[in-house]
Structures are given as C-alpha cells and as structure tokens.
Design a protein around this motif. Structure first.
Motif, PDB file in Angstrom:
ATOM      1  N   PHE A  73       0.818  -1.211   0.000  1.00 44.09           N
ATOM      2  CA  PHE A  73       0.000   0.000   0.000  1.00 44.09           C
ATOM      3  C   PHE A  73       0.850   1.258   0.000  1.00 44.09           C
ATOM      4  O   PHE A  73       0.435   2.308  -0.523  1.00 44.09           O
ATOM      5  CB  PHE A  73      -0.911  -0.028   1.239  1.00 44.09           C
ATOM      6  N   GLY A  74       2.059   1.177   0.572  1.00 47.46           N
ATOM      7  CA  GLY A  74       2.912   2.348   0.723  1.00 47.46           C
ATOM      8  C   GLY A  74       3.193   3.100  -0.566  1.00 47.46           C
ATOM      9  O   GLY A  74       3.045   4.331  -0.615  1.00 47.46           O
ATOM     10  N   PRO A  75       3.617   2.418  -1.652  1.00 50.06           N
ATOM     11  CA  PRO A  75       3.888   3.158  -2.892  1.00 50.06           C
ATOM     12  C   PRO A  75       2.671   3.894  -3.434  1.00 50.06           C
ATOM     13  O   PRO A  75       2.801   5.001  -3.961  1.00 50.06           O
ATOM     14  CB  PRO A  75       4.333   2.051  -3.853  1.00 50.06           C
ATOM     15  N   GLN A  76       1.503   3.312  -3.299  1.00 50.14           N
ATOM     16  CA  GLN A  76       0.286   3.995  -3.750  1.00 50.14           C
ATOM     17  C   GLN A  76       0.029   5.244  -2.917  1.00 50.14           C
ATOM     18  O   GLN A  76      -0.345   6.293  -3.459  1.00 50.14           O
ATOM     19  CB  GLN A  76      -0.912   3.049  -3.654  1.00 50.14           C
ATOM     20  N   LEU A  77       0.233   5.145  -1.611  1.00 48.31           N
ATOM     21  CA  LEU A  77       0.039   6.294  -0.741  1.00 48.31           C
ATOM     22  C   LEU A  77       1.035   7.400  -1.070  1.00 48.31           C
ATOM     23  O   LEU A  77       0.682   8.589  -1.095  1.00 48.31           O
ATOM     24  CB  LEU A  77       0.178   5.868   0.719  1.00 48.31           C
ATOM     25  N   ALA A  78       2.288   7.010  -1.325  1.00 48.53           N
ATOM     26  CA  ALA A  78       3.313   8.003  -1.648  1.00 48.53           C
ATOM     27  C   ALA A  78       3.005   8.704  -2.968  1.00 48.53           C
ATOM     28  O   ALA A  78       3.257   9.907  -3.109  1.00 48.53           O
ATOM     29  CB  ALA A  78       4.681   7.332  -1.713  1.00 48.53           C
ATOM     30  N   GLU A  79       2.478   7.981  -3.939  1.00 49.08           N
ATOM     31  CA  GLU A  79       2.112   8.600  -5.203  1.00 49.08           C
ATOM     32  C   GLU A  79       1.002   9.629  -5.017  1.00 49.08           C
ATOM     33  O   GLU A  79       0.961  10.648  -5.706  1.00 49.08           O
ATOM     34  CB  GLU A  79       1.652   7.525  -6.193  1.00 49.08           C
ATOM     35  N   ARG A  80       0.137   9.365  -4.082  1.00 48.45           N
ATOM     36  CA  ARG A  80      -0.997  10.264  -3.832  1.00 48.45           C
ATOM     37  C   ARG A  80      -0.603  11.453  -2.955  1.00 48.45           C
ATOM     38  O   ARG A  80      -1.000  12.597  -3.225  1.00 48.45           O
ATOM     39  CB  ARG A  80      -2.119   9.478  -3.157  1.00 48.45           C
ATOM     40  N   ARG A  81       0.170  11.184  -1.893  1.00 49.88           N
ATOM     41  CA  ARG A  81       0.485  12.217  -0.897  1.00 49.88           C
ATOM     42  C   ARG A  81       1.867  12.816  -1.063  1.00 49.88           C
ATOM     43  O   ARG A  81       2.140  13.869  -0.470  1.00 49.88           O
ATOM     44  CB  ARG A  81       0.360  11.623   0.513  1.00 49.88           C
ATOM     45  N   THR A  86       4.939  11.692   3.135  1.00 45.36           N
ATOM     46  CA  THR A  86       4.679  10.370   3.706  1.00 45.36           C
ATOM     47  C   THR A  86       5.845   9.909   4.563  1.00 45.36           C
ATOM     48  O   THR A  86       5.660   9.365   5.663  1.00 45.36           O
ATOM     49  CB  THR A  86       4.412   9.356   2.586  1.00 45.36           C
ATOM     50  N   TYR A  87       7.057  10.128   4.069  1.00 44.49           N
ATOM     51  CA  TYR A  87       8.254   9.677   4.786  1.00 44.49           C
ATOM     52  C   TYR A  87       8.379  10.390   6.131  1.00 44.49           C
ATOM     53  O   TYR A  87       8.611   9.752   7.167  1.00 44.49           O
ATOM     54  CB  TYR A  87       9.487   9.947   3.926  1.00 44.49           C
ATOM     55  N   LEU A  88       8.227  11.693   6.139  1.00 42.01           N
ATOM     56  CA  LEU A  88       8.374  12.453   7.386  1.00 42.01           C
ATOM     57  C   LEU A  88       7.267  12.118   8.378  1.00 42.01           C
ATOM     58  O   LEU A  88       7.508  12.033   9.593  1.00 42.01           O
ATOM     59  CB  LEU A  88       8.379  13.951   7.079  1.00 42.01           C
ATOM     60  N   ALA A  89       6.048  11.921   7.888  1.00 44.07           N
ATOM     61  CA  ALA A  89       4.953  11.543   8.783  1.00 44.07           C
ATOM     62  C   ALA A  89       5.223  10.181   9.419  1.00 44.07           C
ATOM     63  O   ALA A  89       4.955   9.972  10.616  1.00 44.07           O
ATOM     64  CB  ALA A  89       3.640  11.511   8.010  1.00 44.07           C
ATOM     65  N   ALA A  90       5.763   9.245   8.633  1.00 42.03           N
ATOM     66  CA  ALA A  90       6.073   7.924   9.171  1.00 42.03           C
ATOM     67  C   ALA A  90       7.181   8.014  10.220  1.00 42.03           C
ATOM     68  O   ALA A  90       7.138   7.308  11.240  1.00 42.03           O
ATOM     69  CB  ALA A  90       6.482   6.984   8.038  1.00 42.03           C
ATOM     70  N   LEU A  91       8.183   8.865   9.995  1.00 46.54           N
ATOM     71  CA  LEU A  91       9.238   9.048  10.987  1.00 46.54           C
ATOM     72  C   LEU A  91       8.669   9.560  12.314  1.00 46.54           C
ATOM     73  O   LEU A  91       9.021   9.060  13.395  1.00 46.54           O
ATOM     74  CB  LEU A  91      10.285  10.031  10.464  1.00 46.54           C
ATOM     75  N   ALA A  92       7.805  10.561  12.241  1.00 43.05           N
ATOM     76  CA  ALA A  92       7.231  11.126  13.466  1.00 43.05           C
ATOM     77  C   ALA A  92       6.410  10.094  14.221  1.00 43.05           C
ATOM     78  O   ALA A  92       6.488   9.977  15.452  1.00 43.05           O
ATOM     79  CB  ALA A  92       6.374  12.344  13.106  1.00 43.05           C
ATOM     80  N   LEU A  93       5.614   9.317  13.489  1.00 43.91           N
ATOM     81  CA  LEU A  93       4.789   8.296  14.130  1.00 43.91           C
ATOM     82  C   LEU A  93       5.653   7.190  14.730  1.00 43.91           C
ATOM     83  O   LEU A  93       5.337   6.651  15.802  1.00 43.91           O
ATOM     84  CB  LEU A  93       3.811   7.723  13.103  1.00 43.91           C
ATOM     85  N   PHE A  94       6.755   6.846  14.067  1.00 44.61           N
ATOM     86  CA  PHE A  94       7.678   5.838  14.575  1.00 44.61           C
ATOM     87  C   PHE A  94       8.253   6.267  15.930  1.00 44.61           C
ATOM     88  O   PHE A  94       8.327   5.462  16.874  1.00 44.61           O
ATOM     89  CB  PHE A  94       8.803   5.636  13.558  1.00 44.61           C
ATOM     90  N   ALA A  95       8.667   7.532  16.034  1.00 42.75           N
ATOM     91  CA  ALA A  95       9.220   8.033  17.289  1.00 42.75           C
ATOM     92  C   ALA A  95       8.176   7.998  18.400  1.00 42.75           C
ATOM     93  O   ALA A  95       8.467   7.599  19.542  1.00 42.75           O
ATOM     94  CB  ALA A  95       9.750   9.453  17.098  1.00 42.75           C
ATOM     95  N   CYS A 119       4.304  -0.685  10.468  1.00 41.15           N
ATOM     96  CA  CYS A 119       3.649   0.080   9.400  1.00 41.15           C
ATOM     97  C   CYS A 119       4.538   1.232   8.936  1.00 41.15           C
ATOM     98  O   CYS A 119       4.658   1.492   7.731  1.00 41.15           O
ATOM     99  CB  CYS A 119       2.306   0.616   9.892  1.00 41.15           C
ATOM    100  N   CYS A 120       5.149   1.922   9.888  1.00 42.70           N
ATOM    101  CA  CYS A 120       6.030   3.034   9.534  1.00 42.70           C
ATOM    102  C   CYS A 120       7.245   2.540   8.746  1.00 42.70           C
ATOM    103  O   CYS A 120       7.659   3.166   7.759  1.00 42.70           O
ATOM    104  CB  CYS A 120       6.485   3.759  10.799  1.00 42.70           C
ATOM    105  N   ALA A 121       7.815   1.413   9.167  1.00 39.58           N
ATOM    106  CA  ALA A 121       8.960   0.857   8.447  1.00 39.58           C
ATOM    107  C   ALA A 121       8.578   0.452   7.034  1.00 39.58           C
ATOM    108  O   ALA A 121       9.373   0.579   6.099  1.00 39.58           O
ATOM    109  CB  ALA A 121       9.522  -0.340   9.206  1.00 39.58           C
ATOM    110  N   ALA A 122       7.349  -0.035   6.860  1.00 43.15           N
ATOM    111  CA  ALA A 122       6.881  -0.410   5.527  1.00 43.15           C
ATOM    112  C   ALA A 122       6.798   0.789   4.598  1.00 43.15           C
ATOM    113  O   ALA A 122       6.920   0.654   3.376  1.00 43.15           O
ATOM    114  CB  ALA A 122       5.506  -1.074   5.626  1.00 43.15           C
ATOM    115  N   LEU A 123       6.611   1.977   5.168  1.00 45.93           N
ATOM    116  CA  LEU A 123       6.552   3.196   4.356  1.00 45.93           C
ATOM    117  C   LEU A 123       7.946   3.757   4.091  1.00 45.93           C
ATOM    118  O   LEU A 123       8.225   4.221   2.982  1.00 45.93           O
ATOM    119  CB  LEU A 123       5.702   4.253   5.061  1.00 45.93           C
ATOM    120  N   THR A 124       8.832   3.698   5.085  1.00 46.74           N
ATOM    121  CA  THR A 124      10.117   4.382   4.938  1.00 46.74           C
ATOM    122  C   THR A 124      11.191   3.534   4.265  1.00 46.74           C
ATOM    123  O   THR A 124      12.001   4.057   3.497  1.00 46.74           O
ATOM    124  CB  THR A 124      10.633   4.852   6.310  1.00 46.74           C
ATOM    125  N   ALA A 125      11.231   2.224   4.541  1.00 43.23           N
ATOM    126  CA  ALA A 125      12.329   1.396   4.019  1.00 43.23           C
ATOM    127  C   ALA A 125      12.368   1.372   2.492  1.00 43.23           C
ATOM    128  O   ALA A 125      13.402   1.698   1.891  1.00 43.23           O
ATOM    129  CB  ALA A 125      12.238  -0.021   4.585  1.00 43.23           C
TER     130      ALA A 125
END
Length: 479
Positions: A73-81, A86-95, A119-125
């Motif tokens: 799902f991550g690549p689709q979300l990144a294409e949209r947002r 997306t990357y920075l939001a995932a970092l903040a949520l991870f912390a 979930c955050c790692a699935a977006l950032t990695a």
C-alpha cells in the motif's frame, strides 16, 4: 513524481546529498534492527508482563505484521500524498510509538505500538531507496549511495541483537525507547534535506487501495492470532478455529476484490511469475525458520541455562555477523555463479544448520551444538540473501520491479510472523525448565526450512528463464 529544489552551488548540493543519505541510511538501520531488537529481550518481557511464549512472540510478529500489511500500500500512498510528506509523517509516528511502547504495561498496547512501528517501516524502508534513485544522478554516485543504504540494512539485524543484549541487561524497555531521540534528529534533518516532490503535470495517481490493505492485514492478523491460541485452546478450539476461518475468508475476499479494482495491490501478472514465487517462498521460510530458532534458543539460554542477555546476543552473532560483513561483496558472487545456484546452496547450508540443531538439541554445549548450527545458517544467508532479492525481480520490466520487490518483502515479513506464531505454539509455558521442551519447536523449524529448500532446488531445473544474466548482475551488484 517530480522533485524540486532551489539552485545550489556544487559543493552545497553535494553536502546536501550526503546529508540526505545519512538520514535515509540511518533510518534504514533502525527499520532493520527493529526486526531483531526484541529477540534477546523476549524472556525479560515475558517475565515482566506474565506472557507465555505464544504471547511473547507477538512483540516480534506484531512488527512483522505491520510491515507486511502496508508494504504494498505504501507506494500507492506516496504517489498520492508525496514521498517527502509520507516519509516524514512515518518518521514522526515511529518516534511516538517508540515512546508509548517503552512505558506500556498492557501487552495489547505494547503489541499495538510494535504494529505501528512495522507500518512506519513499511513506508520508509522502500521509499528511502526510491528517494535515493531520484536524488542521486545515475552513475558512480548513485551506486555508492545504494551500496551504503543496502549495507546499513544488512547490518541492522546484527546491530539490533547487540543493542538488545546491552540494553536488556539494564531494562528491556530501553530497547523500545532508544530509537525515539535518534528518529527525532533524523526527522529534523530530513525536513531540511529530503527533496519536495509533486505529481507530474497532467497525471492522476488515483486513489490508494486502502480497503485491500486492510483486508490483507486483517487476514494475516487472524491467521497469526489463530495459531497463537493453540497452546490455550488446542488446534480445534472455537476461538482459534474461528480466527483461522476468518483469515481464510478475508484472503478469499481480498483475492476476489483484487480482480475488479482499478489499482490492485498486486497486479495479476506478477503472481504468475515463477521466479518471484520461488524467491518469496524461499526467503519467507529462511527468515521465519531463523527468527523462530532465535526465539526458541533465547528462551532456553536465558531460562534453563541462566545466561544473561548480552551473552545470548553474542552467542547469536555467528549467524548474523557474516551477512553484515559480506553484504557489499555479494554482487561478485552472483556475477560468477548466478542467483539460482547461490539460492540452492544457501538454503541447503541453512537447512543443514537447522537439522544439526534439532538433532543435537539446545542442551548440547554451545561449542558443539548451537555454534556450528548458527555458522551454517550464517553461511546460508551470505550465499542466498542478495540472490533471493535479485531473483524476485529478475525478468520483471523496470516499471514493475518496485511492485515485485514489495510483493517479495511482504512474503518475507508475513512468513516471519506466521512461522514465529507456529513455533511459539509448540513451546509450552515451562519450556525453559524442561529438557526436551524445545524439540517440537526445532522440529517445526526443520520442516519450515525444508519447504524453502525444496523451492530452491526446484529452481535449478534446466530451461528456466528467470535467472538474469551474469553480466547484468555484475552491473547491478550494489543494488
């Protein structure tokens, strides 16, 4: 997507690029070490929260389930947002999840934070690699950047084991909280150096398939949940059977839905590629068997034998350190031998290690029992790890390689969660005190590894076209 940055001098642009790489590689290291950072801490978590092995495994499989659920799902979300947003939001949520997990006293809350971090790692990695390919010009600079990124990912598992051993000796909660300040620094720097990106003019990426991602995640959770209830309810208990039935139902609904949606999580042609299927199955079995062995071993070593967390972490290094040391040279082996032979050799070596450990048992002294077994498993990872990654995308058009890689990584993480739950179900609550209590779990590990080995041996059949040419692999050895 197009990226936009303000004009800079060459020196400033170069410094900005390497600052960007530091952020991406640093976060990749954290994503990778989260897979192993609770392995050595498992006995302490179980003792503190009153959890049996089937409950402790959720702290490990919860992260894997989050990872598996959002990778597609991550690549689709990144294409949209947008990648940056997306990357920075995932970092903040991870912390934030790291801090909440560190103070959690309810096992459900702890597992939930692990799931969120997955979930955050699935977006950032995977997104980090995409940002590198867009920020670094094709050529030597990009190859170096990808090499650094891959090395940090390969070293993350070993770093996680060592940190788990060091921090658990003080308090296992430090293993959950230490990423928070590191991620905070990465977030601040990343906000300055990650390039802004916008959809290309005249393009509409479409709506992400959130419903498909929910169905996939729900099906995996129900499957692992059903297996985790086996120790309490038996294989035919109503709760476990109900969850397993729910899992099958959700998978069927997901399969039917994927046939009709405009943007499926997995395009149908990818599912028909035998090379991808074999690589995914082999990697899922190898990863699942290895993590299951570590869970079983750490409960025995710290329970029956009474060794501390740091001793346990050091005892596990023969299986993980060789991969970290050889990751940058794996492309040369692939260029010489090809992927299929290396995969078969690697999974054969790993299977031999698991069989040796099952035969000798964990009660055998370390130098003649666990140590040689882990050396064989480590050799298996050195031979097969990169080859499996490359085989998964071999023959796939460039436009589909990212999706094929996501399918492969989803299988790896799903296998980890599934096989951890299966193995933990075979460990009774008093496994640390019983001499032979680990035998059924180690037997299951052998069966899991044998399944992957059969898949690898099947890939040696003559006439298969999914093994890329050696010259191509030499050019891509750092990717």
């Amino acid at each position: 997507m197009t990226s936009s940055t303000a004009p800079q001098t060459p020196a400033a642009a170069g410094a900005r690029q390497w600052a960007l790489l530091a952020v991406l590689a640093g976060n990749m290291l954290l994503d990778a070490l989260e897979v192993s950072v609770l392995v050595v801490a498992a006995p302490a978590i179980g003792a503190d929260l009153g959890l049996p092995p089937a409950g402790v495994q959720w702290t490990m499989s919860g992260f894997a389930l989050g990872f598996a659920g959002l990778l597609l799902f991550g690549p689709q979300l990144a294409e949209r947002r947008g990648r940056r947003r997306t990357y920075l939001a995932a970092l903040a949520l991870f912390a934030a999840a790291s801090l909440v997990g560190a103070v959690a006293t309810d096992p459900v809350v702890l597992v939930a934070t692990r799931f969120v971090k997955g979930c955050c790692a699935a977006l950032t990695a995977p997104m980090g690699l995409a940002i590198i390919t867009s920020a670094f010009a094709d050529g030597a600079a990009r190859r170096r950047a990808v090499s650094v990124y891959a090395f940090f990912g390969a070293a993350g598992f070993t770093v996680g084991l060592l940190l788990s051993g060091l921090l658990t000796a003080w308090d296992w909660r430090w293993t959950l909280s230490f990423p928070a300040p590191v991620v905070a620094v990465l977030l601040v720097v990343g906000a300055r150096v990650i390039p802004r990106d916008t959809p290309a003019p005249g393009t509409d990426p479409g709506r992400p398939d959130a419903a498909g991602a929910l169905l996939l995640t729900g099906a995996l959770f129900a499957l692992v949940g059903g297996l985790s209830l086996v120790p309490a309810d038996g294989w035919t208990g109503p709760r476990g059977s109900g969850l397993l039935l729910l899992s099958v139902t959700l998978f069927v609904v997901l399969g039917l839905r994927e046939r009709v949606v405009s943007r499926p999580l997995v395009p149908a042609p990818l599912l028909r590629r035998p090379g991808l299927a074999r690589a995914a199955l082999g990697a899922a079995c190898l990863n699942g068997a290895y993590l299951s062995t570590l869970l079983t071993s750490t409960l025995h070593i710290q329970g029956r034998e009474g060794h501390g967390p740091l001793w346990t972490a050091l005892a596990f290094l023969p299986a993980s350190a060789p991969l970290a040391c050889s990751a940058l040279y794996s492309g040369r082996m692939i260029g010489r031998f090809g992927t299929r032979r290396l995969i078969a050799a690697g999974l054969s070596s790993a299977l031999a290690g698991f069989v040796l450990l099952w035969h000798r048992g964990l009660n055998t002294p370390y130098p003649t029992g666990l140590f040689p077994a882990l050396l064989l498993v480590g050799a298996g990872f050195v031979l097969a790890f990169t080859a499996l990654n490359i085989q998964a995308t071999a023959g796939v058009p460039d436009s589909g390689k990212g999706r094929a890689s996501a399918v492969y990584q989803t299988a790896v993480q799903a296998g980890a969660a599934l096989f951890l739950a299966l193995t933990a179900a075979l460990l009774p609550p008093a496994s640390g005190r019983a001499v032979s209590a680990h035998a059924p779990a180690l037997g299951a590990v052998v069966v899991i590894a044998a399944l992957g080995w059969i898949s690898a041996i099947g890939g040696l059949r003559p006439g298969l076209q999914d093994d890329p040419s050696r010259s191509t692999l030499v050019r891509r050895r750092t990717s």
